[in-house]
Design a protein around this motif. Sequence first.
Motif, PDB file in Angstrom:
ATOM      1  N   ILE A 147       2.084  -0.646 -13.764  1.00 33.56           N
ATOM      2  CA  ILE A 147       1.810  -0.576 -12.224  1.00 33.56           C
ATOM      3  C   ILE A 147       2.333  -1.393 -11.457  1.00 33.56           C
ATOM      4  O   ILE A 147       2.910  -1.232 -10.401  1.00 33.56           O
ATOM      5  N   TRP A 148       2.421  -2.865 -12.108  1.00 33.11           N
ATOM      6  CA  TRP A 148       3.049  -3.861 -11.253  1.00 33.11           C
ATOM      7  C   TRP A 148       4.546  -3.414 -11.020  1.00 33.11           C
ATOM      8  O   TRP A 148       5.119  -3.532  -9.901  1.00 33.11           O
ATOM      9  N   LEU A 192      -5.641  -2.748  -6.034  1.00 31.70           N
ATOM     10  CA  LEU A 192      -4.223  -3.643  -5.836  1.00 31.70           C
ATOM     11  C   LEU A 192      -4.424  -4.266  -4.314  1.00 31.70           C
ATOM     12  O   LEU A 192      -4.029  -5.360  -4.064  1.00 31.70           O
ATOM     13  N   ALA A 237       2.663   1.672  -3.338  1.00 31.79           N
ATOM     14  CA  ALA A 237       1.576   2.392  -4.500  1.00 31.79           C
ATOM     15  C   ALA A 237       1.414   3.810  -4.297  1.00 31.79           C
ATOM     16  O   ALA A 237       1.355   4.455  -5.354  1.00 31.79           O
ATOM     17  N   VAL A 288       5.178  -0.545  -8.657  1.00 36.07           N
ATOM     18  CA  VAL A 288       5.064  -1.077  -7.048  1.00 36.07           C
ATOM     19  C   VAL A 288       5.957  -1.914  -6.584  1.00 36.07           C
ATOM     20  O   VAL A 288       6.573  -1.668  -5.576  1.00 36.07           O
ATOM     21  N   HIS A 303       0.728  -1.209   0.103  1.00 35.89           N
ATOM     22  CA  HIS A 303      -0.049  -0.273   0.051  1.00 35.89           C
ATOM     23  C   HIS A 303       0.874   1.155   0.087  1.00 35.89           C
ATOM     24  O   HIS A 303       0.513   2.182  -0.835  1.00 35.89           O
ATOM     25  N   LEU A 354       0.089   6.327  -7.646  1.00 30.34           N
ATOM     26  CA  LEU A 354      -1.332   5.786  -8.256  1.00 30.34           C
ATOM     27  C   LEU A 354      -2.354   6.372  -7.707  1.00 30.34           C
ATOM     28  O   LEU A 354      -2.500   6.692  -6.669  1.00 30.34           O
ATOM     29  N   ILE A 408      -5.346   2.099  -6.286  1.00 34.96           N
ATOM     30  CA  ILE A 408      -4.633   1.477  -4.859  1.00 34.96           C
ATOM     31  C   ILE A 408      -5.315   0.336  -4.262  1.00 34.96           C
ATOM     32  O   ILE A 408      -5.550  -0.772  -3.709  1.00 34.96           O
TER      33      ILE A 408
END
Length: 464
Positions: free
Chosen positions: A318-319, A276, A263, A322, A260, A268, A273
């Motif tokens: 995005i992956w 995720l 992110a 993070v 968290h 993001l 979030i």
Amino acid sequence: MRIRVTWLDRAYHGQEWPPSPLRLYSALVAGAGSTCMTDPQFKAALEHLARLDPPTIYAPTTIELGPTAASVPNNDGDVILGFQARGDDAGARRKTSKLRTIRVRHRHQIEGEGAVTYVWTPNSTTPDHRQGLNRLAAGLTALGQGIDTAWASVEVDSDRPDGLRWEPNAQGAHQLTVPYDGVLDVLEERYQASRRRIAVDGTVRMVPEPQHRQIPYRCELDPPRRRWTLMSLRTLEDGQWSAPGNAATAVAAMTRHAVHQAAQRAGLGREIIAALMGHGDDRQRILTSPIPNVGHVYADGRIRRVLLTAPLTLDLEIWRAVTYRLIGAELSPPEAPPAAMLAPTDQGDRLQHRYLGTASTWTSATPVILPGFDTNRRGKPRPQKAVRRLLAYSGIDPALVETVTFEPAPILRGAMRGADAQPPRHLAHWPRVHLSIQWRVPVTGPLALGAGVGYGYGVLMAAA
């Protein structure tokens, strides 16, 4: 346009299953070479086949039998000619008995009719090569090793062939070699080089294997592939850090909090979030699975690694945003100073292949939390219903499973008993079991089953 290959004794000794399209192509080339490779019709049909898109394969399941050893002649047979030239027949016979070597083969017993069908999407010029393709198929004598005698035919039937469907797919876990434009010249050059490998002075030249084109294939029964990254747990001074096996939920919670924060640092949006973290669309959820040290002679069951996974539907950028920010991220218990941090694992991590490899048999490394109770009115367990519910909950096609065995105790050394698990409060009342699964086809990890996925429970390990 399709080519159907049938083995005479329903046995296959090649390394991969199903046989790769390039292996079939090479067998067609060999069959043409044994008849009349100078025929321009053969060459035109082979070049046309290589230019088509990779085929879809329909293959039956196989039973992989134990390796068999056979005594075969080695490559020193020319020594016998010297004995025969001197008239020493007895010496030639004695030498012949010694010029043997042991060859080990891995046999696949093919179920059903013993046939595999390769389906290509034709183009406008394919009908012009139909006669040549028919003659190529008629010349095929073996597919696999020399003992894998087979015959082939070209078909135009529009019905679905028998067997499991294997298709080119970027998410596939099976790498198969395929024909490509110019492969016929590559095969011919290697054949001529192998013929010239022994020079006049007796020098033997090595003939390197060409690097053929490989693409991923996916079986229709394969579970969905996932993005993953494996990280190790370290102290803040970069020393070794571990937690007991029954602390999986606590380690997962600390890692989830770190995800968290990563992110947020990546900038993001709130909706992304939330997804995720699992508050919304599961197609973007990042799962955290603490990995216990189990399954080997020195296993102690303690947690020293964390596996993070996500569906391939999660955007790659995005992956990466993070997971890159998780390197060096601190793990803190509630209202306490940081206890550990995340670090990349070594490339030679000895347990990585057991959780992320490919195998036909997988067993639970941590207890599997069944998604509900499956007993009749008298309280008698109904294992078949429990398995169906478990697979449906995990999104796995039941046809992929050969057998599921519920274990009375963990069979992996160091694994935690179900009674010792400390799952989250909302899962504490559900059954916790250990199990082993035999899949119909080899399956690639990571794999996790049950309601405890993401909390460190239900993690599977490939059989050694």
